[in-house]
Design an enzyme around this catalytic site. Structure first.
Site, short mmCIF file in Angstrom:
data_model
loop_
_atom_site.label_atom_id
_atom_site.label_comp_id
_atom_site.label_asym_id
_atom_site.label_seq_id
_atom_site.Cartn_x
_atom_site.Cartn_y
_atom_site.Cartn_z
CG ASP A 46 -0.19 0.04 2.53
OD1 ASP A 46 1.06 -0.08 2.51
OD2 ASP A 46 -0.84 0.18 3.58
NE ARG A 105 8.23 25.55 -5.84
CZ ARG A 105 8.07 24.82 -6.93
NH1 ARG A 105 7.87 25.42 -8.09
NH2 ARG A 105 8.10 23.50 -6.88
CE LYS A 204 8.16 36.04 -12.57
NZ LYS A 204 8.71 34.69 -12.56
CG ASP A 230 15.14 31.90 -10.18
OD1 ASP A 230 15.19 32.21 -8.97
OD2 ASP A 230 14.08 31.94 -10.84
CB ALA A 236 11.94 25.49 -18.28
CB THR A 238 9.28 32.19 -15.90
OG1 THR A 238 7.91 32.08 -15.50
CG2 THR A 238 9.77 33.59 -15.61
#
Length: 338
Positions: A46, A105, A204, A230, A236, A238
């Site tokens: 499982d 993030r 941007k 970055d 990818a 941007t």
């Protein structure tokens, strides 16, 4: 008496090639064979994760090497369960070496009724018995404050600086470092200072999430070899769009140096077909075969830096010394010729 003459390392399944590379580097440092602690990580039918450590770790200084990359939840659970196994086996200290820190993030609430998942993950790591974290290029440096334990955040920029000096030897005066957005200016400025290059920004604006409405270049990039910097490359989109905008604004060529090559979905195809001459990533996330075979993607090793950082933590010496390019130069001897 417990043996504390050497740091001991154990690895999950997220990035075994990097873990093995770190132990090989440790063997060079110590003058004796250093290997991963013998253990098994398996899944029941499982997909429940089970860990068993075969060696005695009582009183040992343990380092778990595990990125929380895709599949993020499975790799995070592996890390937590390995830590619990070590804690219950009386390890003296447990350090999590997380080359790529997933969920970074989600470090703030961007709108109402959303989580701060990076803080949740920090709490889980501490509860599992981890007493120190060693990581690379956190998405946001303030995530260190989510922990009530020491966090050492290494930087890829010294490695990038060494590679740029080698790759652009004789043409450094034509190099310009570019931040792909306003939020990454500090990271780009740091690299620009290391190689004594000017800085530009791609601003941007989005009409809605996931769709870029407009990109504007701040700074004169005419005739420059632009290097986009970055912390991660996911799909990818941007990155490739920024490269096109830079060329439209007069750049002679575009390269990118990205710490974490997440490379989800169409990322490899986009980079391969893009106007970028090269994308350089580190091995903090185990590269897929598609990434390895891409003609314009190169991978830089992080094992020398992580091995030295582990030794410094174990011996109680400075980790921040690894923030300097001059410190990493002898450590990366043979990788870079300069």
């Amino acid at each position: 008496m417990p043996s504390t003459t050497e740091p001991k390392m154990i690895s999950g399944t997220a990035n075994l090639p990097l873990a093995n590379a770190i132990t090989r580097r440790m063997s060079m440092h110590r003058g004796r064979n250093v290997g991963l602690v013998d253990a098994r990580v398996e899944r029941f039918n499982d997909q429940e994760i089970f860990v068993e450590v075969y060696e005695n770790v009582r009183g040992e200084d343990m380092f778990i090497i595990q990125s929380t990359s895709r599949p993020a939840n499975d790799n995070l659970m592996e890390l937590l369960i390995i830590s619990d196994a070590l804690r219950r086996s009386s390890a003296s200290r447990i350090t999590a070496v997380i080359p790529y820190f997933g969920y970074a993030r989600q470090d703030r609430r961007t709108k109402a009724r959303t989580p701060i998942s990076a803080k949740l993950v920090a709490n889980m790591l501490v509860e599992a018995g981890i007493e120190r974290v060693l990581t690379l290029d956190l998405h946001a440096a303030q995530i260190q404050g989510f922990f009530d334990i020491p966090v050492d955040n290494l930087y890829a920029s010294p490695i990038f600086a060494l590679d740029i000096k080698e790759q652009f030897k004789g043409a450094l005066e034509d190099v310009m470092v570019v931040s792909p957005d306003v939020g990454g200016v500090a990271r780009a400025r740091e690299l620009a200072k290391r190689i004594n290059a000017p800085l530009s920004i791609v601003d941007k604006r989005r009409e809605k999430p996931g769709e870029i409405a407009e990109m504007t270049v701040i700074g004169n990039v005419t005739g420059k070899k632009c290097i986009i910097v970055d912390d991660m490359c996911d799909t990818a989109g941007t990155l490739c769009k920024a490269a096109e905008v830079l060329l439209e604004n007069g750049a002679s060529e575009v390269h990118a140096y990205i710490t974490h090559g997440v490379m989800s979905g169409p990322a490899v195809e986009r980079v391969t077909n893009s106007v970028m001459k090269s994308l350089v990533i580190t091995d903090s996330i185990e590269p897929t075969e598609a990434v390895k075979n891409a003609p314009n993607i190169r991978i830089l090793p992080t094992a020398p830096m992580f091995a030295q950082a582990i030794l410094n933590i174990w011996s109680g010496t400075s980790v921040s010394s690894l923030f300097e390019t001059e410190t990493l130069e002898p450590i990366y001897e043979g990788v870079f010729k300069t």
